[in-house]
Design a protein around this motif. Structure first.
Motif, PDB file in Angstrom:
ATOM      1  N   UNK A 149       0.817  -1.218   0.000  1.00 52.53           N
ATOM      2  CA  UNK A 149       0.000   0.000   0.000  1.00 52.53           C
ATOM      3  C   UNK A 149       0.844   1.259   0.000  1.00 52.53           C
ATOM      4  N   UNK A 150       2.124   1.155   0.427  1.00 53.15           N
ATOM      5  CA  UNK A 150       2.916   2.386   0.503  1.00 53.15           C
ATOM      6  C   UNK A 150       3.247   2.957  -0.872  1.00 53.15           C
ATOM      7  N   UNK A 151       3.188   2.125  -1.935  1.00 51.39           N
ATOM      8  CA  UNK A 151       3.466   2.677  -3.259  1.00 51.39           C
ATOM      9  C   UNK A 151       2.186   3.171  -3.945  1.00 51.39           C
ATOM     10  N   UNK A 152       1.046   3.012  -3.295  1.00 53.29           N
ATOM     11  CA  UNK A 152      -0.210   3.483  -3.883  1.00 53.29           C
ATOM     12  C   UNK A 152      -0.394   4.969  -3.584  1.00 53.29           C
ATOM     13  N   UNK A 153      -1.167   5.640  -4.436  1.00 50.41           N
ATOM     14  CA  UNK A 153      -1.448   7.055  -4.197  1.00 50.41           C
ATOM     15  C   UNK A 153      -2.483   7.183  -3.089  1.00 50.41           C
ATOM     16  N   UNK A 154      -2.677   8.427  -2.632  1.00 50.02           N
ATOM     17  CA  UNK A 154      -3.630   8.687  -1.561  1.00 50.02           C
ATOM     18  C   UNK A 154      -5.021   8.166  -1.923  1.00 50.02           C
ATOM     19  N   UNK A 155      -5.436   8.476  -3.144  1.00 53.17           N
ATOM     20  CA  UNK A 155      -6.762   8.047  -3.582  1.00 53.17           C
ATOM     21  C   UNK A 155      -6.872   6.529  -3.683  1.00 53.17           C
ATOM     22  N   UNK A 156      -5.778   5.896  -4.109  1.00 51.17           N
ATOM     23  CA  UNK A 156      -5.804   4.428  -4.221  1.00 51.17           C
ATOM     24  C   UNK A 156      -5.853   3.776  -2.846  1.00 51.17           C
ATOM     25  N   UNK A 157      -5.156   4.366  -1.862  1.00 52.31           N
ATOM     26  CA  UNK A 157      -5.232   3.828  -0.497  1.00 52.31           C
ATOM     27  C   UNK A 157      -6.660   3.934   0.013  1.00 52.31           C
ATOM     28  N   UNK A 158      -7.275   5.076  -0.288  1.00 49.03           N
ATOM     29  CA  UNK A 158      -8.660   5.273   0.117  1.00 49.03           C
ATOM     30  C   UNK A 158      -9.538   4.183  -0.523  1.00 49.03           C
ATOM     31  N   UNK A 159      -9.233   3.847  -1.758  1.00 50.14           N
ATOM     32  CA  UNK A 159     -10.004   2.800  -2.450  1.00 50.14           C
ATOM     33  C   UNK A 159      -9.828   1.442  -1.776  1.00 50.14           C
ATOM     34  N   UNK A 160      -8.607   1.181  -1.280  1.00 56.37           N
ATOM     35  CA  UNK A 160      -8.385  -0.090  -0.584  1.00 56.37           C
ATOM     36  C   UNK A 160      -9.325  -0.175   0.620  1.00 56.37           C
ATOM     37  N   UNK A 161      -9.417   0.940   1.360  1.00 57.97           N
ATOM     38  CA  UNK A 161     -10.302   0.956   2.527  1.00 57.97           C
ATOM     39  C   UNK A 161     -11.756   0.828   2.098  1.00 57.97           C
ATOM     40  N   UNK A 162     -12.100   1.496   0.986  1.00 54.62           N
ATOM     41  CA  UNK A 162     -13.498   1.499   0.536  1.00 54.62           C
ATOM     42  C   UNK A 162     -13.923   0.168  -0.082  1.00 54.62           C
ATOM     43  N   UNK A 163     -12.949  -0.669  -0.441  1.00 48.92           N
ATOM     44  CA  UNK A 163     -13.303  -1.980  -1.005  1.00 48.92           C
ATOM     45  C   UNK A 163     -14.162  -2.767  -0.018  1.00 48.92           C
ATOM     46  N   UNK A 164     -13.948  -2.537   1.278  1.00 37.87           N
ATOM     47  CA  UNK A 164     -14.768  -3.196   2.301  1.00 37.87           C
ATOM     48  C   UNK A 164     -16.248  -2.844   2.134  1.00 37.87           C
ATOM     49  N   UNK A 165     -16.477  -1.606   1.649  1.00 34.17           N
ATOM     50  CA  UNK A 165     -17.845  -1.134   1.469  1.00 34.17           C
ATOM     51  C   UNK A 165     -18.589  -2.008   0.461  1.00 34.17           C
ATOM     52  N   UNK A 166     -17.845  -2.526  -0.531  1.00 38.27           N
ATOM     53  CA  UNK A 166     -18.485  -3.323  -1.584  1.00 38.27           C
ATOM     54  C   UNK A 166     -18.886  -4.698  -1.076  1.00 38.27           C
ATOM     55  N   UNK A 167     -18.255  -5.172   0.003  1.00 30.68           N
ATOM     56  CA  UNK A 167     -18.521  -6.543   0.447  1.00 30.68           C
ATOM     57  C   UNK A 167     -19.181  -6.603   1.828  1.00 30.68           C
ATOM     58  N   UNK A 168     -19.288  -5.447   2.506  1.00 31.73           N
ATOM     59  CA  UNK A 168     -19.809  -5.475   3.873  1.00 31.73           C
ATOM     60  C   UNK A 168     -21.295  -5.828   3.890  1.00 31.73           C
ATOM     61  N   UNK A 169     -21.659  -6.725   4.812  1.00 35.16           N
ATOM     62  CA  UNK A 169     -23.063  -7.113   4.949  1.00 35.16           C
ATOM     63  C   UNK A 169     -23.709  -6.444   6.152  1.00 35.16           C
ATOM     64  N   UNK A 170     -22.956  -5.582   6.850  1.00 30.70           N
ATOM     65  CA  UNK A 170     -23.502  -4.924   8.032  1.00 30.70           C
ATOM     66  C   UNK A 170     -24.618  -3.967   7.631  1.00 30.70           C
ATOM     67  N   UNK A 171     -25.720  -3.905   8.405  1.00 29.51           N
ATOM     68  CA  UNK A 171     -26.826  -3.027   8.025  1.00 29.51           C
ATOM     69  C   UNK A 171     -26.557  -1.537   8.289  1.00 29.51           C
ATOM     70  N   UNK A 172     -25.706  -1.242   9.270  1.00 30.85           N
ATOM     71  CA  UNK A 172     -25.472   0.171   9.602  1.00 30.85           C
ATOM     72  C   UNK A 172     -24.074   0.579   9.176  1.00 30.85           C
ATOM     73  N   UNK A 173     -24.027   1.578   8.304  1.00 33.42           N
ATOM     74  CA  UNK A 173     -22.728   2.091   7.858  1.00 33.42           C
ATOM     75  C   UNK A 173     -22.524   3.483   8.429  1.00 33.42           C
ATOM     76  N   UNK A 174     -21.396   3.696   9.052  1.00 35.36           N
ATOM     77  CA  UNK A 174     -21.031   5.021   9.542  1.00 35.36           C
ATOM     78  C   UNK A 174     -19.735   5.411   8.843  1.00 35.36           C
ATOM     79  N   UNK A 175     -19.823   6.413   7.986  1.00 34.40           N
ATOM     80  CA  UNK A 175     -18.687   6.726   7.109  1.00 34.40           C
ATOM     81  C   UNK A 175     -18.235   8.164   7.331  1.00 34.40           C
ATOM     82  N   UNK A 176     -16.959   8.318   7.647  1.00 35.46           N
ATOM     83  CA  UNK A 176     -16.408   9.643   7.874  1.00 35.46           C
ATOM     84  C   UNK A 176     -15.679  10.089   6.612  1.00 35.46           C
ATOM     85  N   UNK A 177     -16.243  11.060   5.919  1.00 33.73           N
ATOM     86  CA  UNK A 177     -15.642  11.593   4.689  1.00 33.73           C
ATOM     87  C   UNK A 177     -15.267  10.481   3.698  1.00 33.73           C
ATOM     88  N   UNK A 178     -16.238   9.671   3.262  1.00 33.29           N
ATOM     89  CA  UNK A 178     -15.869   8.563   2.379  1.00 33.29           C
ATOM     90  C   UNK A 178     -15.417   9.021   0.990  1.00 33.29           C
TER      91      UNK A 178
END
Lengths: 219, 202
Positions: B126-155
């Protein structure tokens, strides 16, 4: 869950090998300085060996303690751990085990080799190894409490040493005492049993206390 | 249903907000707005239980929003993205999913990374990824999460237009499945078919 955390932390430690090696080399060098400084007086060296090895082990394990939670705190992983649907104490225990595997176990494995510089007989080297094997997990367990309490503080490293080193004293006394007892012709069994009891006690309490301290630190 | 009743939050001596109440039902989106330092992140941390409110109560499905059962139903994306620099995108996704109690297979994880636009970069640290790409790594969880409640800080920070569209359509899909979302953003939010409720902090 436990294995996930241990695997993750070992993988991270493997990717940051230099951190692990620094701790080990610090231990090797500090212990090796004593025979050079004290001189080739075999009797004195045999006498000071257990204490020197143990104090060096305490200091070496201190070196890596402030990294235990700091990186996870800075990049937000710790928040995710607090919000994980498992008991935080279990996650903490996983991190402590991983910390011991990379910073405590190598010291115990290295100690018999270093003990040879102090002219310790083979049986005493065995007891030194056994005492460190029982004692270094105690250092990681108690250290985790200190690391959690000083998390996010400026100058936390020094405060951490002041907080944790006094708590290491029982492990130091019984650990070094085991080898000294053997050298004096007594059985080291009593010291090792007490060390084992201390390990069980801290093993049961430290993860919970650390988890509690982490929750306070994150508020 | 997520209910907040008479919440008060203090940071040191300063009171950020007092007597804040709202109710969020299934399929609803709550956007928390306000200038920097108005307490948006603090409110989100209260809601997910990272810090306790000075006064007031938060309830999830009628019970106090605490404990492992609540945390199992929660997906929180913080200000810091919890992406380890030394690990690859794939390892990061695997570990964060396991930590949340929703382990992924390699196929699912690779598919999520491909959908978020990281195809071909799954094994890069992840250290060679850009800021936006790192953010995408974190957001990938959003695509697979089955939790009903999402709390997102500046997604949506540091994301390009295509990624913002993808996140917005994923939000719409989640809400259509009776999910709930609380988020903060400074960008204009356009989730198809949903009118967000808004809370203005000052």
């Amino acid at each position: 869950m436990l294995t996930t955390i241990i695997r993750r932390d070992l993988l991270l430690a493997y990717r940051r090998r230099s951190d692990v090696l620094t701790t080990l080399f610090f231990f090797v060098i500090v212990v090796s300085l004593f025979p050079l400084g004290v001189g080739p007086e075999m009797k004195t060296l045999r006498l000071i060996a257990p204490g020197v090895v143990w104090v060096a082990a305490l200091l070496a394990s201190m070196l890596s303690l402030n990294r235990l939670f700091a990186a996870d705190y800075q990049d937000g992983t710790l928040e995710q751990m607090l919000l994980a649907p498992q008991p935080l104490a279990l996650i903490v225990l996983g991190k402590i085990v991983a910390h011991w595997l990379v910073s405590g176990l190598p010291l115990a494995l290295m100690a018999p080799v270093l003990g040879m510089q102090f002219d310790l007989p083979p049986a005493a080297l065995g007891i030194l190894f056994l005492a460190l094997l029982l004692g270094t997990p105690i250092l990681s367990l108690i250290g985790a409490i200190g690391a959690a309490l000083t998390l996010g503080l400026r100058g936390g490293g020094v405060l951490l040493s002041l907080l944790v080193l006094p708590l290491y004293i029982p492990a130091l006394i019984f650990g070094a005492g085991a080898v000294e007892a053997y050298s004096a012709g007594l059985s080291p069994e009593g010291h090792l049993s007490l060390l084992g009891a201390l390990l069980i006690l801290t093993g049961l309490a430290a993860p919970w206390v650390t988890a509690f301290a982490l929750r306070i630190a994150m508020e | 249903m997520l209910e907040a009743a008479h919440l008060t939050c203090q940071r040191g001596e300063r009171s950020l907000f007092t007597n804040l109440s709202f109710t969020l039902g299934a399929g609803e989106l709550l956007q928390v707005a306000g200038p920097n330092g108005s307490g948006k992140t603090s409110l989100l941390k209260l809601l997910c239980g990272l810090s306790p409110p000075v006064a007031g109560e938060i309830r999830w499905q009628g019970a106090p929003a605490r404990g492992e059962d609540f945390r199992r139903q929660l997906f929180y994306l913080g200000h810091q993205h919890a992406v380890k620099e030394e690990l690859s995108a794939l390892e990061n996704l695997h570990i964060s999913a396991e930590l949340a109690g929703e382990p992924l297979t390699d196929v699912e994880a690779l598919d999520a990374l491909a959908r978020i636009g990281l195809a071909g970069r799954e094994h890069l640290p992840a250290k060679v990824l850009s800021q936006g790409q790192k953010r995408r790594v974190a957001l990938a969880r959003l695509l697979v999460s089955k939790a009903p409640l999402w709390i997102l800080d500046e997604p949506l920070t540091a994301l390009d237009v295509a990624a913002v569209d993808l996140i917005q359509s994923r939000l719409a899909e989640h809400l259509a499945n009776q999910g709930m979302v609380v988020l903060t953003t400074h960008q204009a939010l356009q989730v198809p078919g949903v009118t967000p409720c808004r809370i203005e902090l000052d």
